[in-house]
Design a protein around this motif. Structure first.
Motif, PDB file in Angstrom:
ATOM      1  N   MET A 152      59.181  33.159  42.711  1.00 37.55           N
ATOM      2  CA  MET A 152      58.148  32.152  42.924  1.00 37.55           C
ATOM      3  C   MET A 152      56.745  32.698  42.668  1.00 37.55           C
ATOM      4  O   MET A 152      55.748  31.997  42.873  1.00 37.55           O
ATOM      5  N   TYR A 153      56.651  33.947  42.203  1.00 39.83           N
ATOM      6  CA  TYR A 153      55.343  34.579  42.094  1.00 39.83           C
ATOM      7  C   TYR A 153      54.480  33.966  40.997  1.00 39.83           C
ATOM      8  O   TYR A 153      53.244  33.969  41.109  1.00 39.83           O
ATOM      9  N   THR A 154      55.079  33.448  39.933  1.00 32.85           N
ATOM     10  CA  THR A 154      54.284  32.802  38.889  1.00 32.85           C
ATOM     11  C   THR A 154      53.573  31.575  39.449  1.00 32.85           C
ATOM     12  O   THR A 154      52.378  31.355  39.193  1.00 32.85           O
ATOM     13  N   ARG A 155      54.297  30.757  40.225  1.00 36.28           N
ATOM     14  CA  ARG A 155      53.662  29.582  40.852  1.00 36.28           C
ATOM     15  C   ARG A 155      52.569  30.014  41.819  1.00 36.28           C
ATOM     16  O   ARG A 155      51.493  29.396  41.874  1.00 36.28           O
ATOM     17  N   GLN A 156      52.836  31.060  42.596  1.00 37.83           N
ATOM     18  CA  GLN A 156      51.835  31.537  43.555  1.00 37.83           C
ATOM     19  C   GLN A 156      50.573  32.031  42.862  1.00 37.83           C
ATOM     20  O   GLN A 156      49.455  31.741  43.298  1.00 37.83           O
ATOM     21  N   MET A 157      50.743  32.759  41.764  1.00 38.24           N
ATOM     22  CA  MET A 157      49.580  33.287  41.056  1.00 38.24           C
ATOM     23  C   MET A 157      48.767  32.165  40.415  1.00 38.24           C
ATOM     24  O   MET A 157      47.533  32.209  40.420  1.00 38.24           O
ATOM     25  N   PHE A 158      49.453  31.151  39.881  1.00 38.90           N
ATOM     26  CA  PHE A 158      48.719  29.993  39.350  1.00 38.90           C
ATOM     27  C   PHE A 158      47.903  29.342  40.459  1.00 38.90           C
ATOM     28  O   PHE A 158      46.730  28.958  40.252  1.00 38.90           O
ATOM     29  N   SER A 159      48.496  29.181  41.632  1.00 42.93           N
ATOM     30  CA  SER A 159      47.794  28.564  42.754  1.00 42.93           C
ATOM     31  C   SER A 159      46.599  29.402  43.197  1.00 42.93           C
ATOM     32  O   SER A 159      45.503  28.873  43.441  1.00 42.93           O
ATOM     33  N   GLU A 160      46.792  30.723  43.278  1.00 44.26           N
ATOM     34  CA  GLU A 160      45.697  31.596  43.705  1.00 44.26           C
ATOM     35  C   GLU A 160      44.578  31.636  42.669  1.00 44.26           C
ATOM     36  O   GLU A 160      43.392  31.648  43.027  1.00 44.26           O
ATOM     37  N   LEU A 161      44.946  31.639  41.391  1.00 40.71           N
ATOM     38  CA  LEU A 161      43.927  31.621  40.342  1.00 40.71           C
ATOM     39  C   LEU A 161      43.143  30.314  40.364  1.00 40.71           C
ATOM     40  O   LEU A 161      41.925  30.300  40.159  1.00 40.71           O
ATOM     41  N   ARG A 162      43.849  29.202  40.626  1.00 41.26           N
ATOM     42  CA  ARG A 162      43.152  27.916  40.694  1.00 41.26           C
ATOM     43  C   ARG A 162      42.140  27.916  41.842  1.00 41.26           C
ATOM     44  O   ARG A 162      40.990  27.473  41.655  1.00 41.26           O
ATOM     45  N   MET A 163      42.530  28.419  43.005  1.00 40.80           N
ATOM     46  CA  MET A 163      41.604  28.454  44.140  1.00 40.80           C
ATOM     47  C   MET A 163      40.416  29.358  43.847  1.00 40.80           C
ATOM     48  O   MET A 163      39.273  29.043  44.204  1.00 40.80           O
ATOM     49  N   ALA A 164      40.686  30.506  43.184  1.00 43.24           N
ATOM     50  CA  ALA A 164      39.591  31.421  42.854  1.00 43.24           C
ATOM     51  C   ALA A 164      38.607  30.784  41.884  1.00 43.24           C
ATOM     52  O   ALA A 164      37.382  30.917  42.031  1.00 43.24           O
ATOM     53  N   VAL A 165      39.117  30.061  40.874  1.00 44.30           N
ATOM     54  CA  VAL A 165      38.236  29.402  39.901  1.00 44.30           C
ATOM     55  C   VAL A 165      37.469  28.252  40.562  1.00 44.30           C
ATOM     56  O   VAL A 165      36.291  28.021  40.251  1.00 44.30           O
ATOM     57  N   GLU A 166      38.105  27.539  41.496  1.00 45.92           N
ATOM     58  CA  GLU A 166      37.404  26.458  42.193  1.00 45.92           C
ATOM     59  C   GLU A 166      36.248  27.004  43.027  1.00 45.92           C
ATOM     60  O   GLU A 166      35.166  26.403  43.075  1.00 45.92           O
ATOM     61  N   VAL A 167      36.470  28.148  43.673  1.00 41.06           N
ATOM     62  CA  VAL A 167      35.386  28.782  44.433  1.00 41.06           C
ATOM     63  C   VAL A 167      34.257  29.197  43.491  1.00 41.06           C
ATOM     64  O   VAL A 167      33.062  29.006  43.775  1.00 41.06           O
ATOM     65  N   MET A 168      34.641  29.765  42.339  1.00 40.21           N
ATOM     66  CA  MET A 168      33.647  30.171  41.345  1.00 40.21           C
ATOM     67  C   MET A 168      32.870  28.961  40.834  1.00 40.21           C
ATOM     68  O   MET A 168      31.648  29.036  40.624  1.00 40.21           O
ATOM     69  N   ALA A 169      33.573  27.839  40.635  1.00 39.68           N
ATOM     70  CA  ALA A 169      32.914  26.633  40.125  1.00 39.68           C
ATOM     71  C   ALA A 169      31.887  26.098  41.121  1.00 39.68           C
ATOM     72  O   ALA A 169      30.802  25.638  40.725  1.00 39.68           O
ATOM     73  N   ARG A 170      32.214  26.149  42.419  1.00 43.24           N
ATOM     74  CA  ARG A 170      31.287  25.646  43.436  1.00 43.24           C
ATOM     75  C   ARG A 170      30.005  26.469  43.490  1.00 43.24           C
ATOM     76  O   ARG A 170      28.957  25.956  43.886  1.00 43.24           O
ATOM     77  N   ASN A 171      30.105  27.743  43.109  1.00 42.13           N
ATOM     78  CA  ASN A 171      28.943  28.627  43.180  1.00 42.13           C
ATOM     79  C   ASN A 171      28.288  28.824  41.818  1.00 42.13           C
ATOM     80  O   ASN A 171      27.504  29.757  41.639  1.00 42.13           O
TER      81      ASN A 171
END
Length: 257
Positions: free
Chosen positions: A212-231
């Protein structure tokens, strides 16, 4: 002096004997588990050829890159032979084949066999080979003797302790191979269909039931990019959120078990 002689004999008799090595047990286990032993050999070859690719002491790196991929293909084929029922040209067999992680990595070898060598391509199969060969080697060491090869046991213990991080790094490298495939096409180092074929591989990894690590990494990357987008400034924010939306639309839909 004569009275002390028996004591010396007794002390010599009480000295601990060196631990015995159960080599016959290891050979018997290897004969009973021929496929597992063969997979250990092909995984060691994958590790060996990857190291020679990075440090090309003998020959050129292109040869070792191809040999590492072929060794990985041999491991995947042996694993499929072990896990799947007898081959049959049926829809059921095909569906079982496509959900196997070993089938994914056999497909992976075919994708990159004729692509110009890049270390990131070998990284996932190298890490999987290290992790899986370590878990099987420790079984052989236990059969050989509890005190055998202490240094090797320490190395394997470290690998197993880091297994979660290794699997995360494998998934991370698989994801970033997608944009790399596109870059390689523009550089003339990969075929035009390589990114499209690799997208299907990545989709299979995303839907994997065993990893399940591919799904987890996609999810973590999405959250990281969303944080970057807000800032980020509005222009960068729109680009990042648009990229998230585009990748989300491409994500395969998970079917209920």
């Amino acid at each position: 002096m004569s009275a002390d002689m028996p004591r010396n004999d007794e002390s010599q008799q009480q000295e601990p004997s060196p631990p015995s090595r159960n080599y016959n047990g290891v050979l018997a286990h290897a004969k009973e588990n021929k496929i597992d032993t063969a997979m250990l050999g092909t995984r060691i070859l994958t590790i060996f050829f990857t190291i020679l690719y990075v440090i090309p002491i003998f020959g050129n790196s292109q040869k070792y890159f191809t040999q590492a991929l072929i060794a990985n293909a041999a491991t995947s084929a042996l694993r499929l032979h072990q896990r799947l029922p007898q081959f049959a040209l049926t829809r059921e067999f095909l569906s079982l084949l496509l959900i196997e992680d070993s089938c994914h990595y056999l497909f992976y070898t075919v994708i990159f066999l004729y692509v110009s060598p890049v270390f990131l391509i070998l990284l996932p199969i190298f890490l999987f080979a290290v992790l899986q060969s370590s878990s099987y080697t420790i079984k052989l060491l236990d059969i050989l003797g509890t005190n055998s090869m202490v240094i090797l046991r320490l190395i394997i213990s470290f690998v197993e302790f880091q297994s979660r991080n290794i699997l995360r790094l494998c998934a991370f490298s698989e994801i970033f191979l997608m944009p790399l495939c596109i870059i390689l096409v523009f550089m003339g180092r990969a075929g035009l269909l390589t990114p499209f074929i690799y997208y299907h591989f990545l989709s299979m990894r995303y839907l994997s039931r065993r990893n399940m690590y591919t799904r987890q990494m996609f999810s973590e990357l999405r959250m990281a990019v969303e944080v970057m987008a807000r800032n980020s400034p509005p222009f960068i924010n729109r680009i990042l959120l648009g990229g998230i939306s585009f990748v989300t639309r491409l994500a395969p839909q998970q079917q209920a078990a």
